[in-house]
Write an enzyme that holds these catalytic residues in place. Structure first.
Site, PDB file in Angstrom:
ATOM      1  N   ASP A  83     -19.428 -29.037  40.829  1.00  0.00           N
ATOM      2  CA  ASP A  83     -20.163 -29.532  40.110  1.00  0.00           C
ATOM      3  C   ASP A  83     -21.518 -28.365  39.894  1.00  0.00           C
ATOM      4  O   ASP A  83     -21.482 -27.367  40.346  1.00  0.00           O
ATOM      5  CB  ASP A  83     -20.708 -30.785  40.462  1.00  0.00           C
ATOM      6  CG  ASP A  83     -21.037 -31.747  39.516  1.00  0.00           C
ATOM      7  OD1 ASP A  83     -21.404 -31.208  38.434  1.00  0.00           O
ATOM      8  OD2 ASP A  83     -21.008 -33.012  39.901  1.00  0.00           O
ATOM      9  N   ASP A 106     -20.777 -37.223  31.449  1.00  0.00           N
ATOM     10  CA  ASP A 106     -20.039 -38.106  32.385  1.00  0.00           C
ATOM     11  C   ASP A 106     -19.435 -39.493  31.722  1.00  0.00           C
ATOM     12  O   ASP A 106     -20.230 -39.985  30.721  1.00  0.00           O
ATOM     13  CB  ASP A 106     -20.880 -38.734  33.496  1.00  0.00           C
ATOM     14  CG  ASP A 106     -21.208 -37.691  34.384  1.00  0.00           C
ATOM     15  OD1 ASP A 106     -20.604 -36.506  34.382  1.00  0.00           O
ATOM     16  OD2 ASP A 106     -21.695 -38.088  35.676  1.00  0.00           O
TER      17      ASP A 106
HETATM   18  C1  GLA Z   1     -21.692 -35.438  38.170  1.00  0.00           C
HETATM   19  C2  GLA Z   1     -20.371 -35.261  37.641  1.00  0.00           C
HETATM   20  C3  GLA Z   1     -19.497 -36.437  38.037  1.00  0.00           C
HETATM   21  C4  GLA Z   1     -19.519 -36.695  39.360  1.00  0.00           C
HETATM   22  C5  GLA Z   1     -20.980 -36.826  39.877  1.00  0.00           C
HETATM   23  C6  GLA Z   1     -20.947 -37.113  41.346  1.00  0.00           C
HETATM   24  O1  GLA Z   1     -22.755 -36.533  37.433  1.00  0.00           O
HETATM   25  O2  GLA Z   1     -20.263 -35.049  36.361  1.00  0.00           O
HETATM   26  O3  GLA Z   1     -18.332 -36.333  37.383  1.00  0.00           O
HETATM   27  O4  GLA Z   1     -19.012 -35.792  40.100  1.00  0.00           O
HETATM   28  O5  GLA Z   1     -21.787 -35.922  39.441  1.00  0.00           O
HETATM   29  O6  GLA Z   1     -22.244 -37.054  41.950  1.00  0.00           O
END
Ligand code: GLA
Length: 418
Positions: free
Chosen positions: A156, A217
């Site tokens: 990430d 997301d």
């Molecule tokens: C980000 C990512 C998500 C998830 C969260 C975890 O927002 O895009 O897919 O992995 O972090 O904290």
């Protein structure tokens, strides 16, 4: 002259991730969308991020037929760690929630023919505040994951700068390669840089990552699905050309089985993700999922299309003023997947069209199989008028294949064998 050749060799010798993995989009289960950062195992032992959750889901993947259909990754997301590294700087899984450690979990899933994915972040912290990898821990963390027999890493980008990412994502690809263990690599890099060139260098990503998150997301709502579909469609010229065997765009997890989508919308998400040649990561409770939702996710023809070996991402080919959109994905053996998608909110819409209007201008004789009903529609040539009835926020999906090349009934049977 010699110098020029040497310099050229240096320039063209770009590092690439040579793990040979994910020749078709990966499939499996990923914790985040449904289970988030629930670490309260005292109050909520069945749903907290713990080895038990992953073992339960691994058991379901095997016993309920998912693995045999291709859903073989079981992936941990954020919130698996302790808030501090150990005295050697090594990441530690939370001992209360993962009492046997990650290696044990990897062995558990491997014994069941599955693969284990893990999560880290190239910044100072993960999005939920756990220790990030940062540039100085890239090699150490890659080696730790390899020592634990992990098969996939989602890296990430929270709490990182554009410079950290430009250095860190390629560094991690090299570090994973250097472990000698094939570890699939999911990069959230583009999502943190706006998802588009020139900020995002897709040529580089295709070399160093097996998949990447381009955009926001997903959340448990139809609106969230639509915003992702809109973004992917708006930028389809860029995105279509960078997807292919070993390197995929990732519009994020499937919501099917959760709370935000109607039955029609769940079918639509599955169909559109398949058109996008997207990874199919479920994020739902496989212990309680309804039979209806299982049917969507376990649709064999759908999976065959998603996993088509050509690995071409599809695109929207038209949008009508009546709020019908048509998506087409070219498949191997001259077949195509077609999705008729309704953005309407009134009633089932009778959409009348021809294959020619959808850019099929050849003189082949086609047949289609409706992916959800199994119905066969035969005798289609470019100018045959046909009608599909598309429900509000729903889809009709066709697997369209030329029949003139398949006159022999045996060949046809084999062609359609699932
Ligand atoms: C980000 C990512 C998500 C998830 C969260 C975890 O927002 O895009 O897919 O992995 O972090 O904290």
């Amino acid at each position: 002259m010699k110098l020029t050749v040497m310099l050229l060799a240096l320039v063209v010798q770009v590092f690439s991730l040579e793990n040979g993995l994910m020749r078709t989009p990966p499939m499996g289960w990923l914790a985040w969308e449904r289970y988030r950062c629930n670490t309260d195992c005292e109050e909520d032992p069945d749903n907290c991020i713990s080895e038990r959750l992953f073992m339960d889901m691994a058991d379901r993947l095997v016993e309920d037929g998912w693995r045999d259909l291709g859903y073989n990754y079981i992936n941990i997301d954020d919130c698996w760690m302790m808030f501090e590294r150990d005295e050697h700087g090594v990441l530690v899984a939370d001992p209360e929630r993962f009492p046997h450690g990650i290696k044990y979990l990897a062995d558990y899933v491997h014994a069941r023919g599955l693969k284990l994915g893990i999560y880290e972040d190239i910044g100072n912290k993960t999005c939920m505040g756990y220790p990030g990898t940062m540039l100085d821990k890239v090699a150490l963390d890659a080696q730790t994951f390899a020592n634990w027999s992990v098969d996939m890493l989602k890296l990430d980008g929270c709490y990182s700068s554009a410079e950290d990412r430009a250095q860190g994502y390629p560094d991690m690809a090299k570090a994973l390669n250097a472990t000698g263990r094939p570890i699939a690599y999911s990069c959230s890099w583009p999502a943190y840089d706006g998802g588009l060139p020139p900020e995002v260098n897709y040529t580089l990503l295709m070399d160093i990552c097996n998949l990447w998150r381009n955009y926001d997301d997903i959340e448990d709502s139809w609106q969230s699905v639509l915003s992702i579909v809109d973004w992917f469609t708006k930028h389809q010229d860029v995105l279509q050309s960078v997807a292919g065997p070993g390197h995929w765009n990732d519009p994020d997890m499937l919501l099917i089985g959760n709370y935000g989508l109607s039955f029609e919308q769940a079918k639509a998400q599955m169909a559109l993700w398949t058109i996008f040649a997207a990874p199919l990561f479920m994020s739902t409770d496989l212990r309680t999922i309804s039979a209806q939702n299982v049917d969507i996710l376990q649709n064999k023809l759908m999976i065959k299309i998603n996993q088509d070996p050509l690995g071409v991402q599809g695109r929207r080919v038209l949008q009508t003023k009546d709020k019908i959109e048509v998506f087409v994905r070219p498949l191997s053996q001259k077949a195509n997947a077609i999705v008729f998608f309704s953005r309407r909110t009134d009633m089932p819409y009778r959409y009348k069209t021809t294959l020619r209007s959808l850019n099929f201008t050849d003189s082949l004789l086609y047949e289609a199989q409706d992916v959800y009903t199994g119905n066969i529609i035969s005798g289609l040539v470019a100018d045959t008028k046909f009608t599909v009835v598309v429900n509000p926020s729903g889809v009709v999906m066709w697997y369209l294949y030329p029949i003139s090349a398949l006159e022999n009934p045996l060949a046809r049977k084999k062609f359609l064998s699932l």
